[in-house]
Every structure is written in structure tokens, then in C-alpha cells.
Motif scaffolding. Structure first.
Motif, short mmCIF file in Angstrom:
data_model
loop_
_atom_site.label_atom_id
_atom_site.label_comp_id
_atom_site.label_asym_id
_atom_site.label_seq_id
_atom_site.Cartn_x
_atom_site.Cartn_y
_atom_site.Cartn_z
N GLU A 149 0.83 -1.21 0.00
CA GLU A 149 0.00 0.00 0.00
C GLU A 149 0.86 1.26 0.00
N GLY A 150 1.95 1.23 0.77
CA GLY A 150 2.84 2.40 0.80
C GLY A 150 3.45 2.68 -0.56
N VAL A 151 3.87 1.62 -1.25
CA VAL A 151 4.49 1.79 -2.56
C VAL A 151 3.49 2.31 -3.59
N VAL A 152 2.29 1.70 -3.62
CA VAL A 152 1.33 2.14 -4.64
C VAL A 152 0.83 3.56 -4.36
N ARG A 153 0.76 3.94 -3.09
CA ARG A 153 0.41 5.34 -2.77
C ARG A 153 1.53 6.28 -3.22
N GLN A 154 2.77 5.91 -2.90
CA GLN A 154 3.93 6.72 -3.27
C GLN A 154 3.99 6.91 -4.79
N ASN A 155 3.63 5.87 -5.52
CA ASN A 155 3.66 5.94 -6.98
C ASN A 155 2.46 6.67 -7.56
N GLY A 156 1.49 7.00 -6.71
CA GLY A 156 0.33 7.75 -7.17
C GLY A 156 -0.71 6.91 -7.91
N TYR A 157 -0.70 5.59 -7.67
CA TYR A 157 -1.69 4.74 -8.32
C TYR A 157 -3.08 5.03 -7.75
N ARG A 158 -4.07 5.05 -8.62
CA ARG A 158 -5.46 5.17 -8.16
C ARG A 158 -5.84 3.85 -7.50
N GLU A 159 -6.73 3.92 -6.52
CA GLU A 159 -7.13 2.71 -5.79
C GLU A 159 -7.77 1.67 -6.69
N ASP A 160 -8.40 2.10 -7.76
CA ASP A 160 -9.06 1.11 -8.63
C ASP A 160 -8.06 0.26 -9.41
N VAL A 161 -6.78 0.64 -9.45
CA VAL A 161 -5.77 -0.21 -10.12
C VAL A 161 -4.94 -1.02 -9.12
N TRP A 162 -5.18 -0.82 -7.82
CA TRP A 162 -4.44 -1.58 -6.81
C TRP A 162 -4.64 -3.08 -6.96
N PRO A 163 -5.86 -3.56 -7.23
CA PRO A 163 -6.01 -5.02 -7.38
C PRO A 163 -5.14 -5.58 -8.52
N LEU A 164 -5.05 -4.86 -9.62
CA LEU A 164 -4.22 -5.31 -10.73
C LEU A 164 -2.74 -5.33 -10.33
N ALA A 165 -2.30 -4.29 -9.64
CA ALA A 165 -0.90 -4.25 -9.18
C ALA A 165 -0.64 -5.40 -8.21
N LEU A 166 -1.60 -5.70 -7.35
CA LEU A 166 -1.44 -6.80 -6.40
C LEU A 166 -1.39 -8.13 -7.14
N ARG A 167 -2.25 -8.30 -8.14
CA ARG A 167 -2.25 -9.56 -8.90
C ARG A 167 -0.88 -9.82 -9.53
N THR A 168 -0.28 -8.79 -10.08
CA THR A 168 1.04 -8.98 -10.71
C THR A 168 2.13 -9.26 -9.68
N ALA A 169 1.92 -8.81 -8.45
CA ALA A 169 2.94 -8.99 -7.41
C ALA A 169 2.89 -10.37 -6.76
N VAL A 170 1.77 -11.08 -6.90
CA VAL A 170 1.63 -12.37 -6.22
C VAL A 170 1.60 -13.57 -7.16
N VAL A 171 1.91 -13.36 -8.44
CA VAL A 171 1.89 -14.46 -9.41
C VAL A 171 2.83 -15.57 -8.94
N GLY A 172 2.32 -16.80 -8.98
CA GLY A 172 3.14 -17.95 -8.62
C GLY A 172 3.22 -18.22 -7.13
N THR A 173 2.40 -17.56 -6.33
CA THR A 173 2.43 -17.77 -4.88
C THR A 173 1.08 -18.30 -4.42
N LYS A 174 1.00 -18.63 -3.13
CA LYS A 174 -0.25 -19.14 -2.56
C LYS A 174 -1.34 -18.07 -2.56
N LEU A 175 -0.96 -16.81 -2.62
CA LEU A 175 -1.95 -15.74 -2.63
C LEU A 175 -2.64 -15.60 -3.99
N GLU A 176 -2.03 -16.14 -5.01
CA GLU A 176 -2.55 -15.94 -6.37
C GLU A 176 -4.00 -16.38 -6.50
N ALA A 177 -4.36 -17.53 -5.92
CA ALA A 177 -5.73 -18.04 -6.04
C ALA A 177 -6.72 -17.09 -5.38
N VAL A 178 -6.34 -16.51 -4.26
CA VAL A 178 -7.23 -15.58 -3.56
C VAL A 178 -7.41 -14.30 -4.38
#
Length: 172
Positions: free
Chosen positions: A107-136
């Protein structure tokens, strides 16, 4: 003149620092002071060179803009330096015990980068590829929904997850 170094004052401070903090005297103190003054002069020269280069670029830009206006054209907009964006941190399965801390970092990084909250889920999806969080995360939804699901699924108590969500919603 603003930005100019008071070399006498700097020398006095170097002498004071060398004697009080480092216990120097005689030749050692003299070498210490000379080295610090030399460093200061080199820094000042580099700073002056950067300032001269900046002024030359400004003059060149102004000249180009003036020439464009004389030719009846609109001056070309000058490119502004874009702030450096931090990379979104990748999640690793070994972080499951500290998933809440990872989400805080995310959250700190995406805020610092000025991402709108509606793109946070997409950013999170790319950050968790290949992990146990991916399915969630693939279930979709808002970031708040994804965060709640992750925290509930990976061991954080509902009370802590609820407090975390409240802090997210209220920006604290």
C-alpha cells in the motif's frame, strides 16, 4: 552571495571537529583540515558546474522557444522530469507469516507511486503471481475485498483484519 561557502568558518569548524571529536593535533590535524577543505572545494566546483549547465539549458530552451515563435509556430513543450516510481514489491510464500506487513508495504508503494485505488487489485495480482496468494487474488473484487480475503485466509484473526480494513478505509 547565496550558496557561497565561508571558508574561514569551515576551516574553524574542521579544526574544532578534528581536535574535539578525533583528538587530532599537529600534522594530523593539519592534514585532516586540508582534506576536508579540499573535499569542500571539489563539492562546490561540481555544484557550480551543475548550475552553469542548468542555466545553459534554460537559455538554449528559451532561445529555441523564441525561434519557434518568430517562425509562427507554437513552442515545443519542455519535457518535465518524472519522479522515479518505486517497483511494486513481489510477494514470496515465505512471507505468509507476515502477510499483513507485506500488504502495508504494498500500500505504501502504490500510494507513493500515485496509483489510483481502482488499479491496486491489478498491481497486487502482478505482485503475487506464482504464490499461494494468487488463487485468492484471482477471485477479483476491490482492493479492500482482496485484502480482507487474504488476511482471513492466511491466519490473521478477523478482529485484526477488521482493524486493518478500518485503517485502510479511514487512511490511517
Amino acid at each position: 552571495m547565496e550558496g557561497q561557502v565561508d571558508w574561514d568558518d569551515l576551516e574553524a569548524k574542521c579544526i574544532e571537529k578534528g581536535t574535539k571529536e578525533y583528538g587530532l593535533s599537529g600534522t594530523d590535524l593539519l592534514q585532516f583540515v586540508e582534506a576536508r577543505l579540499k573535499e569542500g572545494r571539489e563539492i562546490e566546483k561540481r555544484s557550480e558546474a551543475r548550475q552553469i549547465k542548468k542555466e545553459e539549458e534554460e537559455r538554449r530552451y528559451k532561445h529555441e522557444a523564441d525561434m519557434q515563435q518568430l517562425k509562427g509556430k507554437q513552442p515545443v513543450e519542455r519535457e518535465r522530469e518524472q519522479p522515479t516510481k518505486l517497483p511494486v514489491p513481489k510477494f514470496e510464500d515465505k512471507q505468509l507469516a507476515t502477510v499483513a506487513k507485506y500488504l502495508d508495504l504494498f500500500e505504501g508503494v502504490v500510494r507513493q507511486n500515485g496509483y489510483r485505488e481502482d488499479v491496486w487489485p491489478l498491481a497486487l495480482r502482478t505482485a503475487v503471481v506464482g504464490t499461494k496468494l494468487e488463487a485468492v487474488v484471482e477471485t477479483g473484487g476491490s482492493y479492500v475485498d482482496l485484502k480482507r480475503e487474504i488476511l482471513t485466509t492466511f491466519g490473521q484473526s478477523p478482529e485484526k483484519a477488521f482493524r486493518s480494513l478500518l485503517s485502510l478505509l479511514h487512511g490511517t
